[in-house]
Design a protein around this motif. Structure first.
Motif, mmCIF file in Angstrom:
data_model
loop_
_atom_site.group_PDB
_atom_site.id
_atom_site.type_symbol
_atom_site.label_atom_id
_atom_site.label_comp_id
_atom_site.label_asym_id
_atom_site.label_seq_id
_atom_site.Cartn_x
_atom_site.Cartn_y
_atom_site.Cartn_z
ATOM 1 N N HIS A 1 2.224 8.817 -6.809
ATOM 2 C CA HIS A 1 2.572 10.224 -6.616
ATOM 3 C C HIS A 1 3.870 10.625 -7.287
ATOM 4 C CE1 HIS A 1 -0.662 10.385 -3.671
ATOM 5 N NE2 HIS A 1 -0.583 11.687 -3.841
ATOM 6 N N MET B 1 -5.612 9.163 -8.030
ATOM 7 C CA MET B 1 -4.892 8.287 -7.113
ATOM 8 C C MET B 1 -5.799 7.313 -6.386
ATOM 9 S SD MET B 1 -4.050 10.591 -3.884
ATOM 10 C CE MET B 1 -5.198 10.546 -2.549
ATOM 11 N N SER C 1 0.841 -1.202 0.000
ATOM 12 C CA SER C 1 0.000 0.000 0.000
ATOM 13 C C SER C 1 0.879 1.257 0.000
ATOM 14 C CB SER C 1 -0.955 -0.011 1.194
ATOM 15 O OG SER C 1 -0.280 0.391 2.368
ATOM 16 N N SER D 1 2.553 1.491 -3.531
ATOM 17 C CA SER D 1 1.670 1.889 -4.626
ATOM 18 C C SER D 1 1.279 3.356 -4.476
ATOM 19 C CB SER D 1 0.423 0.997 -4.697
ATOM 20 O OG SER D 1 -0.143 0.845 -3.428
ATOM 21 N N PHE D 2 1.089 3.802 -3.232
ATOM 22 C CA PHE D 2 0.765 5.207 -3.010
ATOM 23 C C PHE D 2 1.902 6.102 -3.496
ATOM 24 C CE2 PHE D 2 0.051 9.042 -0.460
ATOM 25 C CZ PHE D 2 -1.313 9.216 -0.659
ATOM 26 N N GLY E 1 -4.747 3.756 -7.141
ATOM 27 C CA GLY E 1 -4.233 3.156 -5.915
ATOM 28 C C GLY E 1 -5.001 1.904 -5.541
ATOM 29 N N TRP F 1 -6.216 8.099 3.229
ATOM 30 C CA TRP F 1 -6.553 7.035 2.274
ATOM 31 C C TRP F 1 -6.651 5.691 2.994
ATOM 32 C CZ3 TRP F 1 -2.980 3.586 -0.778
ATOM 33 C CH2 TRP F 1 -3.658 2.948 -1.816
ATOM 34 N N GLN G 1 -2.219 12.624 3.386
ATOM 35 C CA GLN G 1 -3.054 12.027 2.333
ATOM 36 C C GLN G 1 -3.077 10.510 2.455
ATOM 37 O OE1 GLN G 1 -2.668 13.267 -1.711
ATOM 38 N NE2 GLN G 1 -1.802 15.237 -1.121
ATOM 39 N N TYR G 2 -1.862 9.941 2.703
ATOM 40 C CA TYR G 2 -1.790 8.480 2.827
ATOM 41 C C TYR G 2 -2.613 7.988 4.013
ATOM 42 C CZ TYR G 2 -0.045 3.841 3.806
ATOM 43 O OH TYR G 2 0.019 2.500 4.068
#
Ligand SMILES: Nc1ncnc2c1ncn2[C@@H]1O[C@H](COP(=O)(O)OP(=O)(O)OP(=O)(O)O)[C@@H](O)[C@H]1O
Ligand SMILES: [Mg+2]
Lengths: 329, 333
Positions: A28, A292, A20, A23-24, A296, A74, A70-71
């Protein structure tokens, strides 16, 4: 044994988390964000987006926050089973992916079945009769299959289908069924459309698998246990199918895990050409639009599929191979 | 010659070759010998002289690209009839009933002679089901009996284990159990003790002798260990480059070897009376590559008594050199 399974499970969870993060980060990596590519596509179609509008959009989507925040947001959403909004589509990600994921699975499984059903018998034949005429033919055809890119094969198949049979071979449904709700007739329609994409997607895998099966089995056929089985008086067919083939199949069990994600990510271009409603083209579009949430989610799904698949493979391998199950010293 | 009994197995002029792109290997090149009921025939020779290929030829399980090119292998069956195994098709019902039924085979490598993914039991039971008219339950009981008869402790449990769970000695015993499960009249043991330590070796040899006495079975014992031959065999066949160079009773061969190769072989083993720290004599030169075997007698390039102009030109035939023994050498008329 239980300890082993538990350890593998913990490792799987850890791996999913690492995927995770990765991929994030990868999503970006390209400069700009969804808003920049939104502005670019708007100006390409002639309408301009003002500075104020852009900032408002960024704020609304949370793109103005630092990347770690942001992560965290998410992940928070993900854990609640909410995959966020697909920005370009203005609909929840789960909505957009939904059916496509099922169809992707269906096509991938069909491709895998095609691959195995063709490759294993041919591989066995080639190993049992190495350097025979048929072995050379299979090798030749196999390498051609390996060398032709899937999308080219897709184009050729479409052209031949259209020019000589007047059939529209693209897509997975006839126009009548494309938007229709699921019914038996629709499933039957899908079944009729399935062989071509399955074959196109499976060809290169088939060629590879033939080579692997052939060399695995050639190695096994040389082992003394094959000769002792013969010396016991078994018929040649039973000797080969029951012993070396059984052993040569073991390594395949360990590849079941990544077959599905491998086929899914390998099918993007072919799916575009054949206009298949799968997640492949969706991922491509989402990446271009720097969406994203959508990208994502798809990348993460592929990762999770790999991890689960590998876990299942490990269990299966333990089941079929006593040497692993009993921890041979 | 001994004509007291008919041989159980009579190999005549057997030739087996491997046909490869690089050339043809004559692995067995005209071998002849007999195996008598209830007796042990020892086959000795250096590595690569064709001992294993001879055994595989008898069962018709020579691997491609190998093939029997010539010769006869006559087996006398339990009912007294004779069949030539060379004439049978390699996957025919008849030869399959001989394999495991009339003739059992044990290999040098107990480690890899069992399938790694099947239990020992699956492999014994399969053999029993194949060669006798019994059900699964009875076959399993016979399998357990077979394991017990070769001295495997707790056979009811061992039968469900995999070969890699057994020690080297037990594994070779299990192998013998599989080979014996259908009461063969001939057991071919291809270097049955090479992979084992000395103590286990002795146990396995004792076991073979005991089983032979109980069942009156013939044994064809392939080895390059002359000590094993001296201990076990009644008759001996000495092979060199695919040919039989000398054969006879074990005492004759050991006390009065005729062929220079046999003499050299016997000199190269240490004995209790040899001078300590003295270098053992070795056979000079090395085994020729099978692709370019020498003209004339195959042993002449390494032979101390080679007769120039004769041994390198003509090939000596295998002929009688005394009561019940033969050698192929021009030194003996
Ligand atoms: N499958 C095969 N393919 C090609 N050549 C082979 C094959 N098997 C045996 N040979 C050749 O046949 C010859 C005899 O081999 P064989 O295995 O009978 O020797 P051996 O007397 O049993 O030796 P060892 O004491 O090492 O077991 C050798 O030159 C070998 O290279
Ligand atoms: Mg050998």
């Amino acid at each position: 044994m239980v300890a082993y399974v538990v350890r593998r499970l913990l490792l799987a969870v850890l791996t999913v988390w690492a995927i995770s993060v990765l991929s994030f980060m990868i999503i970006h990596l390209p400069p700009g964000d969804y808003v920049t590519s939104y502005i670019a596509s708007m100006s390409a179609s002639g309408s301009a987006v003002s500075e104020g509008e852009a900032n408002a959009l960024r704020e609304q989507l949370g793109l103005d926050k630092p990347i770690t925040v942001q992560y965290a947001k998410w992940m928070g959403l993900m854990l609640q089973g909410n995959f966020g909004m697909a920005m370009e589509w203005g609909r929840p990600v789960s909505d957009v992916i939904g059916d496509r994921l099922t169809l992707t699975m269906v096509i991938s499984v069909a491709a895998i079945i095609f691959t195995w059903a063709l490759a294993l018998p041919i591989g066995i034949y080639s190993a049992v009769y190495p350097y025979s005429f048929a072995d050379y033919v299979f090798t030749f055809v196999g390498f051609i299959g390996l060398a032709i890119p899937g999308f080219l094969l897709a184009l050729v198949v479409m052209y031949v289908g259209f020019a000589y049979f007047g059939a529209n071979v693209g897509g997975l449904f006839s126009p009548d069924f494309a938007e229709a709700p699921w019914s038996l007739a629709k499933i039957w329609d899908l079944t009729k459309h399935l062989p071509i994409p399955a074959v196109v997607l499976g060809v290169s895998g088939t060629a590879q698998l033939i080579r692997i099966m052939r060399s695995n089995l050639l190695d096994e056929l040389r082992k003394p246990y094959v000769m002792t089985a013969r010396a016991r008086g078994l018929s040649e067919y039973r000797v080969i199918m029951r012993y070396p083939v059984r052993v040569a199949l073991n390594p395949f069990v360990s590849t079941i895990g990544y077959l599905l994600p491998y086929v899914v990510s390998g099918s993007i271009i072919v799916s575009l050409v054949l206009s298949l409603p799968t997640v492949g083209p969706l991922l491509l579009k989402a990446l271009i639009a720097q969406d994203m949430f959508l990208a994502g989610t798809i990348v993460l799904l592929l990762g999770v599929m790999t991890v689960i698949g590998t876990f299942i493979s490990d269990l299966l391998l333990m089941w079929v191979d006593p040497r692993i199950r009993l921890g041979r010293q | 010659m001994r004509n007291d009994t008919r041989p159980l197995l009579s190999v005549r002029n057997l030739r087996t070759s491997f046909f490869q792109d690089e050339g043809t290997t004559k692995a067995v090149d005209g071998a002849s010998f007999d195996v008598f009921p209830g007796k042990t025939l020892g086959i000795v020779g250096e590595s690569g002289c064709g001992k294993s290929v001879t055994a595989q030829s008898i069962l018709r399980i020579v691997d491609r690209p190998g093939r029997i090119v010539d010769g006869e292998i006559v087996l006398t069956r339990a009912d007294g009839s004779e069949i030539d195994l060379v004439k049978l098709k390699a996957n025919s019902r008849e030869i399959r009933s001989v394999r495991g039924g009339d003739i059992g085979l044990i290999f040098q490598e107990p480690m890899t002679s069992f399938s790694p993914v099947h239990t020992v039991g699956e492999q014994i039971i399969e053999a029993v089901l194949l060669h006798s008219e019994v059900g699964k339950k009875e076959a399993r009981l016979r399998g357990i009996e077979a394991l017990r008869s070769v001295g495997i402790p707790k056979p009811e449990r061992r039968i469900d284990e995999y070969s890699f769970e057994l020690s080297g000695g037990l594994r070779q015993r299990a192998m013998i159990a599989v080979a014996l499960s259908c009461n063969p009249r001939l057991l071919i043991a291809d270097e049955p003790t090479t992979a084992l330590d000395v103590t286990t070796q002795a146990q396995i040899l004792d076991l073979l002798r005991k089983i032979q006495q109980e069942r009156g079975m013939a044994i064809m014992l392939i080895t390059h260990n002359l000590g094993v031959v001296a201990e076990m065999a009644d008759d001996v066949v000495v092979m060199y480059l695919g040919k039989v160079v000398e054969q006879g009773k074990v005492d004759d061969i050991f006390h009065d070897p005729k062929h220079p190769y046999t003499k050299a072989l016997l000199q190269s083993i240490p004995s209790i009376d040899s001078t300590p720290r003295l270098k053992l004599p070795t056979i000079s030169g090395s085994i020729p590559h099978p692709f370019n075997r020498p003209k004339g007698c195959p042993f002449h390039p390494r032979c101390v008594s080679a007769i120039a102009g004769r041994c390198d030109v003509e090939e000596p035939p295998l002929q009688a050199v005394g009561e019940g023994r033969k050698a192929s050498c021009f030194l003996y008329p």
